[in-house]
Design a protein around this motif. Structure first.
Motif, mmCIF file in Angstrom:
data_model
loop_
_atom_site.group_PDB
_atom_site.id
_atom_site.type_symbol
_atom_site.label_atom_id
_atom_site.label_comp_id
_atom_site.label_asym_id
_atom_site.label_seq_id
_atom_site.Cartn_x
_atom_site.Cartn_y
_atom_site.Cartn_z
ATOM 1 N N VAL A 167 -1.866 -10.564 48.959
ATOM 2 C CA VAL A 167 -1.084 -9.901 50.018
ATOM 3 C C VAL A 167 -1.911 -9.756 51.292
ATOM 4 C CG1 VAL A 167 0.516 -8.724 48.456
ATOM 5 C CG2 VAL A 167 -1.608 -7.568 49.109
ATOM 6 N N ARG A 168 -2.922 -10.614 51.435
ATOM 7 C CA ARG A 168 -3.767 -10.592 52.634
ATOM 8 C C ARG A 168 -3.032 -11.303 53.769
ATOM 9 N NH1 ARG A 168 -8.777 -13.499 49.835
ATOM 10 N NH2 ARG A 168 -6.979 -14.782 49.287
ATOM 11 N N PRO A 169 -2.671 -10.588 54.837
ATOM 12 C CA PRO A 169 -1.985 -11.230 55.959
ATOM 13 C C PRO A 169 -2.834 -12.381 56.511
ATOM 14 C CG PRO A 169 -1.994 -8.850 56.232
ATOM 15 C CD PRO A 169 -2.894 -9.159 55.083
ATOM 16 N N GLY A 170 -2.195 -13.510 56.757
ATOM 17 C CA GLY A 170 -2.884 -14.668 57.312
ATOM 18 C C GLY A 170 -3.577 -15.535 56.275
ATOM 19 N N TYR A 229 -1.045 -16.432 50.864
ATOM 20 C CA TYR A 229 -0.264 -15.203 50.945
ATOM 21 C C TYR A 229 1.024 -15.349 50.134
ATOM 22 C CZ TYR A 229 2.492 -11.365 52.839
ATOM 23 O OH TYR A 229 3.262 -10.231 52.966
ATOM 24 N N GLY A 230 1.293 -14.363 49.280
ATOM 25 C CA GLY A 230 2.515 -14.364 48.473
ATOM 26 C C GLY A 230 2.415 -15.169 47.187
ATOM 27 N N GLU A 231 1.314 -15.875 46.994
ATOM 28 C CA GLU A 231 1.124 -16.618 45.745
ATOM 29 C C GLU A 231 0.447 -15.717 44.720
ATOM 30 O OE1 GLU A 231 -0.524 -20.568 46.055
ATOM 31 O OE2 GLU A 231 0.269 -20.793 48.083
ATOM 32 N N HIS A 232 0.611 -16.095 43.443
ATOM 33 C CA HIS A 232 0.036 -15.273 42.379
ATOM 34 C C HIS A 232 -0.652 -16.123 41.317
ATOM 35 C CE1 HIS A 232 3.867 -16.356 40.462
ATOM 36 N NE2 HIS A 232 3.249 -16.133 39.318
ATOM 37 N N VAL A 233 -1.499 -15.466 40.546
ATOM 38 C CA VAL A 233 -2.046 -16.043 39.324
ATOM 39 C C VAL A 233 -1.672 -15.111 38.190
ATOM 40 C CG1 VAL A 233 -3.961 -17.285 40.388
ATOM 41 C CG2 VAL A 233 -4.320 -14.960 39.607
ATOM 42 N N GLY A 279 -7.222 -6.739 48.755
ATOM 43 C CA GLY A 279 -6.216 -7.557 49.426
ATOM 44 C C GLY A 279 -5.208 -8.182 48.476
ATOM 45 N N PHE A 280 -5.220 -7.734 47.235
ATOM 46 C CA PHE A 280 -4.302 -8.263 46.230
ATOM 47 C C PHE A 280 -3.512 -7.133 45.598
ATOM 48 C CE2 PHE A 280 -7.078 -11.718 46.814
ATOM 49 C CZ PHE A 280 -6.526 -12.849 46.262
ATOM 50 N N ALA A 281 -2.245 -7.420 45.284
ATOM 51 C CA ALA A 281 -1.446 -6.525 44.446
ATOM 52 C C ALA A 281 -1.736 -6.912 43.001
ATOM 53 C CB ALA A 281 0.034 -6.671 44.765
ATOM 54 N N ARG A 314 4.408 -2.423 52.360
ATOM 55 C CA ARG A 314 3.397 -1.848 53.255
ATOM 56 C C ARG A 314 2.233 -2.835 53.403
ATOM 57 N NH1 ARG A 314 0.537 3.986 51.930
ATOM 58 N NH2 ARG A 314 -0.589 4.148 53.900
ATOM 59 N N SER A 315 1.751 -3.003 54.601
ATOM 60 C CA SER A 315 0.646 -3.936 54.857
ATOM 61 C C SER A 315 -0.626 -3.452 54.180
ATOM 62 C CB SER A 315 0.413 -4.082 56.354
ATOM 63 O OG SER A 315 -0.707 -4.920 56.592
ATOM 64 N N ILE A 316 -1.365 -4.371 53.605
ATOM 65 C CA ILE A 316 -2.621 -4.042 52.926
ATOM 66 C C ILE A 316 -3.650 -3.521 53.919
ATOM 67 C CG2 ILE A 316 -3.606 -6.371 53.039
ATOM 68 C CD1 ILE A 316 -3.964 -4.239 49.952
ATOM 69 N N TRP A 317 -3.664 -4.065 55.126
ATOM 70 C CA TRP A 317 -4.654 -3.641 56.116
ATOM 71 C C TRP A 317 -3.934 -2.855 57.183
ATOM 72 C CZ3 TRP A 317 -8.180 -4.642 52.964
ATOM 73 C CH2 TRP A 317 -8.407 -5.878 52.387
#
Length: 183
Positions: free
Chosen positions: A88-91, A95-99, A116-118, A180-183
């Motif tokens: 969820v790190r902007p830029g 972004y938006g990918e998962h493992v 920077g990760f959910a 909500r933005s992480i940063w």
């Protein structure tokens, strides 16, 4: 230990060296110097957390924002979980990918989830004890979260939705687009 990079920069699967004999086994679950050497990450853990859950319990997707963001090193002491980290790190290019990684008491794998990760997990065994280290203290005002079934994330939780046990709080989390933005 061996750190295996995932497709998400900074996120690693950690495989410990396990030594078995007729008494059982021994393993070093964490060594700061080896961790830094293997991952290139300098992390100082300050808090350990543990949960015990039954099959179908899904916890997540959670993160802490701003100065309270947390890196986590997660593992399973008993049972089996599918562990998920979402960038969820902007830029970020991912972004938006998962493992998603299967963590079990038997395979003894760990997942390092950087700031920077959910993060979330689902219990696939009858019960599971889940343990994780954090590099920052929990702060209620800095909570963030993403709805587990956000279609943009398309996470396969490996159990049918009607079998999931989810807290009321987690059922009403926003999707990634409105989170909500992480940063």
């Amino acid at each position: 230990m061996t750190a295996i990079p995932t497709k998400l920069e900074g996120c690693f699967i950690i495989e410990p060296n396990v030594f078995y004999d007729d008494r059982g086994y021994f393993m070093e679950s964490y060594n700061e110097a080896r961790f830094e050497e293997q991952t290139g990450q300098k992390v100082h853990f300050v808090q350990d957390n543990q949960s015990h859950s039954t099959k179908g319990v899904l916890r997540g997707l959670h993160y802490q924002t701003g100065e309270h963001a947390q890196a986590k090193l997660v593992r399973v002491l008993e049972g089996e979980v599918l562990d998920v980290a979402v960038d969820v790190r902007p830029g970020s290019a991912t972004y938006g990918e998962h493992v998603a990684v299967l963590l079990t008491a038997e395979n003894k794998k760990q997942l390092f989830v950087p700031r920077g990760f959910a993060h979330g997990f689902i219990v696939l065994s009858e019960t599971a004890s889940f343990f994780y280290k954090c590099d920052n203290f929990y702060n209620k005002e800095s909570e963030g979260g993403i709805l587990f079934n956000d279609p943009e994330l398309n996470i396969d939780w490996q159990l049918p939705t009607e079998k999931l046990i989810i807290s009321d709080k987690d059922k009403i989390l926003p999707n990634l687009k409105n989170a909500r933005s992480i940063w």
